[in-house]
Scaffold this motif. Structure first.
Motif, PDB file in Angstrom:
ATOM      1  N   GLN A   1       1.185  -0.832   0.346  1.00 55.17           N
ATOM      2  CA  GLN A   1       0.191  -0.008   0.061  1.00 55.17           C
ATOM      3  C   GLN A   1       1.124   1.668  -0.217  1.00 55.17           C
ATOM      4  OE1 GLN A   1      -2.626  -0.100   3.237  1.00 55.17           O
ATOM      5  NE2 GLN A   1      -0.712   0.935   4.997  1.00 55.17           N
ATOM      6  N   ASN A   2       0.165   2.549  -0.678  1.00 53.77           N
ATOM      7  CA  ASN A   2       0.531   3.770  -0.723  1.00 53.77           C
ATOM      8  C   ASN A   2       1.875   4.044  -1.334  1.00 53.77           C
ATOM      9  OD1 ASN A   2      -1.142   4.230   0.702  1.00 53.77           O
ATOM     10  ND2 ASN A   2      -0.460   3.635   2.608  1.00 53.77           N
ATOM     11  N   CYS A   3       2.183   2.928  -2.471  1.00 56.33           N
ATOM     12  CA  CYS A   3       3.811   3.298  -3.198  1.00 56.33           C
ATOM     13  C   CYS A   3       3.087   4.028  -4.171  1.00 56.33           C
ATOM     14  CB  CYS A   3       3.753   1.232  -3.612  1.00 56.33           C
ATOM     15  SG  CYS A   3       4.358   0.519  -2.055  1.00 56.33           S
ATOM     16  N   ARG A   4       4.009   4.872  -4.719  1.00 53.25           N
ATOM     17  CA  ARG A   4       4.322   5.523  -5.756  1.00 53.25           C
ATOM     18  C   ARG A   4       5.480   4.762  -7.008  1.00 53.25           C
ATOM     19  NH1 ARG A   4       2.634  10.619  -7.057  1.00 53.25           N
ATOM     20  NH2 ARG A   4       3.404  11.666  -8.318  1.00 53.25           N
ATOM     21  N   VAL A   5       4.532   4.092  -8.243  1.00 49.93           N
ATOM     22  CA  VAL A   5       6.005   3.943  -9.373  1.00 49.93           C
ATOM     23  C   VAL A   5       6.105   4.864 -10.584  1.00 49.93           C
ATOM     24  CG1 VAL A   5       6.890   2.533 -10.635  1.00 49.93           C
ATOM     25  CG2 VAL A   5       5.802   1.691  -8.238  1.00 49.93           C
ATOM     26  N   ASN A   6       6.770   5.452 -10.896  1.00 50.88           N
ATOM     27  CA  ASN A   6       6.469   6.462 -11.948  1.00 50.88           C
ATOM     28  C   ASN A   6       7.838   5.985 -12.794  1.00 50.88           C
ATOM     29  OD1 ASN A   6       5.131   9.020 -11.336  1.00 50.88           O
ATOM     30  ND2 ASN A   6       5.823   8.827  -9.931  1.00 50.88           N
ATOM     31  N   ASN A   7       7.374   6.746 -14.065  1.00 52.57           N
ATOM     32  CA  ASN A   7       8.804   5.369 -15.259  1.00 52.57           C
ATOM     33  C   ASN A   7       9.319   4.513 -15.788  1.00 52.57           C
ATOM     34  OD1 ASN A   7       7.628   8.447 -16.217  1.00 52.57           O
ATOM     35  ND2 ASN A   7       8.569   9.298 -15.032  1.00 52.57           N
ATOM     36  N   SER A   8       8.310   3.949 -15.681  1.00 57.05           N
ATOM     37  CA  SER A   8       9.554   2.742 -15.166  1.00 57.05           C
ATOM     38  C   SER A   8       9.746   1.533 -17.378  1.00 57.05           C
ATOM     39  CB  SER A   8       8.500   1.293 -14.279  1.00 57.05           C
ATOM     40  OG  SER A   8       7.066   1.167 -14.591  1.00 57.05           O
ATOM     41  N   TRP A   9      10.263   1.456 -17.246  1.00 60.88           N
ATOM     42  CA  TRP A   9      10.646   0.576 -18.462  1.00 60.88           C
ATOM     43  C   TRP A   9       9.683  -0.737 -18.648  1.00 60.88           C
ATOM     44  CZ3 TRP A   9      12.446   4.187 -20.691  1.00 60.88           C
ATOM     45  CH2 TRP A   9      13.037   5.216 -20.393  1.00 60.88           C
ATOM     46  N   GLY A  10       9.217  -1.169 -17.563  1.00 57.48           N
ATOM     47  CA  GLY A  10       8.368  -2.400 -17.623  1.00 57.48           C
ATOM     48  C   GLY A  10       7.121  -2.018 -17.188  1.00 57.48           C
ATOM     49  N   ASP A  11       6.513  -3.339 -16.092  1.00 54.61           N
ATOM     50  CA  ASP A  11       4.993  -3.306 -15.272  1.00 54.61           C
ATOM     51  C   ASP A  11       5.631  -2.195 -14.344  1.00 54.61           C
ATOM     52  OD1 ASP A  11       3.867  -4.757 -16.809  1.00 54.61           O
ATOM     53  OD2 ASP A  11       4.230  -6.333 -15.699  1.00 54.61           O
ATOM     54  N   GLY A  12       4.956  -1.300 -13.691  1.00 54.52           N
ATOM     55  CA  GLY A  12       4.384  -0.033 -12.642  1.00 54.52           C
ATOM     56  C   GLY A  12       4.784  -1.129 -11.270  1.00 54.52           C
ATOM     57  N   MET A  13       3.636  -1.923 -11.035  1.00 57.36           N
ATOM     58  CA  MET A  13       3.963  -3.046 -10.027  1.00 57.36           C
ATOM     59  C   MET A  13       2.989  -4.503 -10.693  1.00 57.36           C
ATOM     60  SD  MET A  13       1.207  -0.802  -7.349  1.00 57.36           S
ATOM     61  CE  MET A  13       2.197  -2.146  -6.759  1.00 57.36           C
ATOM     62  N   ASN A  14       3.771  -5.888 -10.709  1.00 56.36           N
ATOM     63  CA  ASN A  14       3.668  -7.332 -11.013  1.00 56.36           C
ATOM     64  C   ASN A  14       3.430  -7.620 -10.379  1.00 56.36           C
ATOM     65  OD1 ASN A  14       3.475  -9.525 -12.087  1.00 56.36           O
ATOM     66  ND2 ASN A  14       4.470  -8.813 -13.960  1.00 56.36           N
ATOM     67  N   ILE A  15       2.469  -8.058  -9.480  1.00 58.50           N
ATOM     68  CA  ILE A  15       2.433  -9.341  -7.821  1.00 58.50           C
ATOM     69  C   ILE A  15       1.682 -10.907  -9.062  1.00 58.50           C
ATOM     70  CG2 ILE A  15       1.008  -9.393  -6.108  1.00 58.50           C
ATOM     71  CD1 ILE A  15       2.798  -7.081  -6.885  1.00 58.50           C
ATOM     72  N   ASN A  16       3.386 -11.791  -8.616  1.00 55.54           N
ATOM     73  CA  ASN A  16       2.531 -12.601  -9.675  1.00 55.54           C
ATOM     74  C   ASN A  16       3.585 -13.958  -8.461  1.00 55.54           C
ATOM     75  OD1 ASN A  16       5.312 -13.518 -10.354  1.00 55.54           O
ATOM     76  ND2 ASN A  16       5.020 -11.198 -10.644  1.00 55.54           N
ATOM     77  N   ASN A  17       2.967 -14.929  -9.396  1.00 50.91           N
ATOM     78  CA  ASN A  17       3.783 -16.412  -8.430  1.00 50.91           C
ATOM     79  C   ASN A  17       4.382 -16.801  -9.718  1.00 50.91           C
ATOM     80  OD1 ASN A  17       1.220 -16.630  -9.597  1.00 50.91           O
ATOM     81  ND2 ASN A  17       1.197 -18.765  -8.054  1.00 50.91           N
ATOM     82  N   ASP A  18       4.714 -16.634 -11.018  1.00 48.96           N
ATOM     83  CA  ASP A  18       5.364 -16.865 -11.917  1.00 48.96           C
ATOM     84  C   ASP A  18       6.703 -17.775 -11.125  1.00 48.96           C
ATOM     85  OD1 ASP A  18       7.144 -17.322 -14.174  1.00 48.96           O
ATOM     86  OD2 ASP A  18       5.894 -15.686 -15.529  1.00 48.96           O
ATOM     87  N   PRO A  19       7.322 -18.502 -11.863  1.00 47.25           N
ATOM     88  CA  PRO A  19       8.791 -19.056 -11.357  1.00 47.25           C
ATOM     89  C   PRO A  19       9.986 -18.356 -12.297  1.00 47.25           C
ATOM     90  CG  PRO A  19       7.433 -21.127 -12.386  1.00 47.25           C
ATOM     91  CD  PRO A  19       6.625 -19.694 -12.054  1.00 47.25           C
ATOM     92  N   SER A  20       9.843 -17.671 -13.704  1.00 52.82           N
ATOM     93  CA  SER A  20      10.719 -17.431 -14.117  1.00 52.82           C
ATOM     94  C   SER A  20      10.921 -16.106 -12.822  1.00 52.82           C
ATOM     95  CB  SER A  20      10.312 -16.757 -15.218  1.00 52.82           C
ATOM     96  OG  SER A  20       9.191 -15.930 -15.165  1.00 52.82           O
ATOM     97  N   TYR A  21      10.113 -15.587 -11.687  1.00 51.34           N
ATOM     98  CA  TYR A  21      10.348 -13.970 -10.988  1.00 51.34           C
ATOM     99  C   TYR A  21      10.802 -14.329  -9.614  1.00 51.34           C
ATOM    100  CZ  TYR A  21       8.210 -11.317 -14.622  1.00 51.34           C
ATOM    101  OH  TYR A  21       7.687 -10.551 -15.606  1.00 51.34           O
ATOM    102  N   ASN A  22      11.948 -14.859  -8.853  1.00 53.44           N
ATOM    103  CA  ASN A  22      12.498 -15.453  -7.982  1.00 53.44           C
ATOM    104  C   ASN A  22      12.014 -16.062  -7.578  1.00 53.44           C
ATOM    105  OD1 ASN A  22      14.710 -13.388  -8.892  1.00 53.44           O
ATOM    106  ND2 ASN A  22      13.360 -11.636  -8.452  1.00 53.44           N
ATOM    107  N   ASN A  23      10.886 -16.879  -8.021  1.00 48.84           N
ATOM    108  CA  ASN A  23      10.407 -18.083  -7.061  1.00 48.84           C
ATOM    109  C   ASN A  23      10.034 -19.148  -8.217  1.00 48.84           C
ATOM    110  OD1 ASN A  23       8.029 -19.628  -5.804  1.00 48.84           O
ATOM    111  ND2 ASN A  23       6.435 -18.356  -6.749  1.00 48.84           N
ATOM    112  N   PRO A  24      10.945 -20.403  -7.111  1.00 48.18           N
ATOM    113  CA  PRO A  24      11.831 -20.525  -8.840  1.00 48.18           C
ATOM    114  C   PRO A  24      10.969 -22.371  -8.578  1.00 48.18           C
ATOM    115  CG  PRO A  24      13.259 -20.363  -7.144  1.00 48.18           C
ATOM    116  CD  PRO A  24      12.870 -19.454  -6.588  1.00 48.18           C
ATOM    117  N   THR A  25      10.172 -22.767  -7.458  1.00 46.25           N
ATOM    118  CA  THR A  25       9.591 -23.249  -7.280  1.00 46.25           C
ATOM    119  C   THR A  25       7.442 -22.726  -7.953  1.00 46.25           C
ATOM    120  OG1 THR A  25       8.239 -22.633  -4.725  1.00 46.25           O
ATOM    121  CG2 THR A  25      11.158 -23.360  -5.306  1.00 46.25           C
ATOM    122  N   GLY A  26       7.776 -22.027  -7.951  1.00 45.60           N
ATOM    123  CA  GLY A  26       5.860 -21.638  -8.586  1.00 45.60           C
ATOM    124  C   GLY A  26       5.526 -21.917  -7.400  1.00 45.60           C
ATOM    125  N   THR A  27       5.480 -20.978  -5.548  1.00 45.29           N
ATOM    126  CA  THR A  27       4.424 -21.291  -4.295  1.00 45.29           C
ATOM    127  C   THR A  27       3.982 -20.818  -4.766  1.00 45.29           C
ATOM    128  OG1 THR A  27       6.737 -20.820  -3.696  1.00 45.29           O
ATOM    129  CG2 THR A  27       5.434 -20.736  -2.152  1.00 45.29           C
TER     130      THR A  27
END
Length: 166
Positions: free
Chosen positions: A17-43
């Motif tokens: 909460q209460n975060c501010r994201v400006n001018n990112s080169w990709g998603d501003g905020m990406n909340i996921n459980n994709d194994p390729s994003y620092n979650n190798p087991t797909g928890t």
């Protein structure tokens, strides 16, 4: 956060909460459980609340719930409320891709450049991600949403799957 992507990869009972994201080169905020994003087991991720955040001028989705990898368990009971996405120049202001029991309410999404104000359902055309199962989407507001940018005909709201219309 400026010129970086805020990504959360896995967890349970998380509050963002209460975060501010400006001018990112990709998603501003990406909340996921994709194994390729620092979650190798797909928890599995569950009970994640994303509220009162602001994301502007991003190179992909301003704010995304991304339960879209078929190799990971579905994200469950995620709540996205009172967020603002403005002027994403490559994708949607808000992308809700998959998940079970999502609540998406009272978000302000405006000035889409290329894609939708809000896209809820399956990630990508051709079913490359998991399906959205049992979501409540209510009270969201899209201002100057949808786009003819880059030759695509995109609606303000898109529900289900599918890609751009040329």
């Amino acid at each position: 956060v400026s010129h970086a992507m805020l990504t959360w990869a896995a967890g349970t009972n998380i509050l963002i909460q209460n975060c501010r994201v400006n001018n990112s080169w990709g998603d501003g905020m990406n909340i996921n459980n994709d194994p390729s994003y620092n979650n190798p087991t797909g928890t599995p991720s569950s009970h994640i609340t994303v509220t009162n955040n602001f994301s502007r001028g991003n190179g992909d989705d301003a704010i995304a719930l991304n339960s879209s990898n078929n190799n990971a368990a579905d994200m469950t009971f995620c709540t996205y409320t009172h967020n603002t996405g403005v002027a994403s120049w490559w994708a949607n202001e808000m992308g809700i891709y998959g998940g079970v029991g999502d609540i998406i309410a009272y978000n302000l999404l405006q000035d889409s450049v290329k894609r939708n104000g809000m896209d809820c359902g399956t990630f990508g055309s051709g079913g490359s991600g998991g399906d959205m199962i049992g979501a409540l989407v209510m009270g969201n507001k899209v201002v100057r949403g949808g786009s003819y940018g880059y030759g695509f005909r995109m609606p303000a709201f898109m529900f289900g799957g599918g890609g751009a219309q040329n």
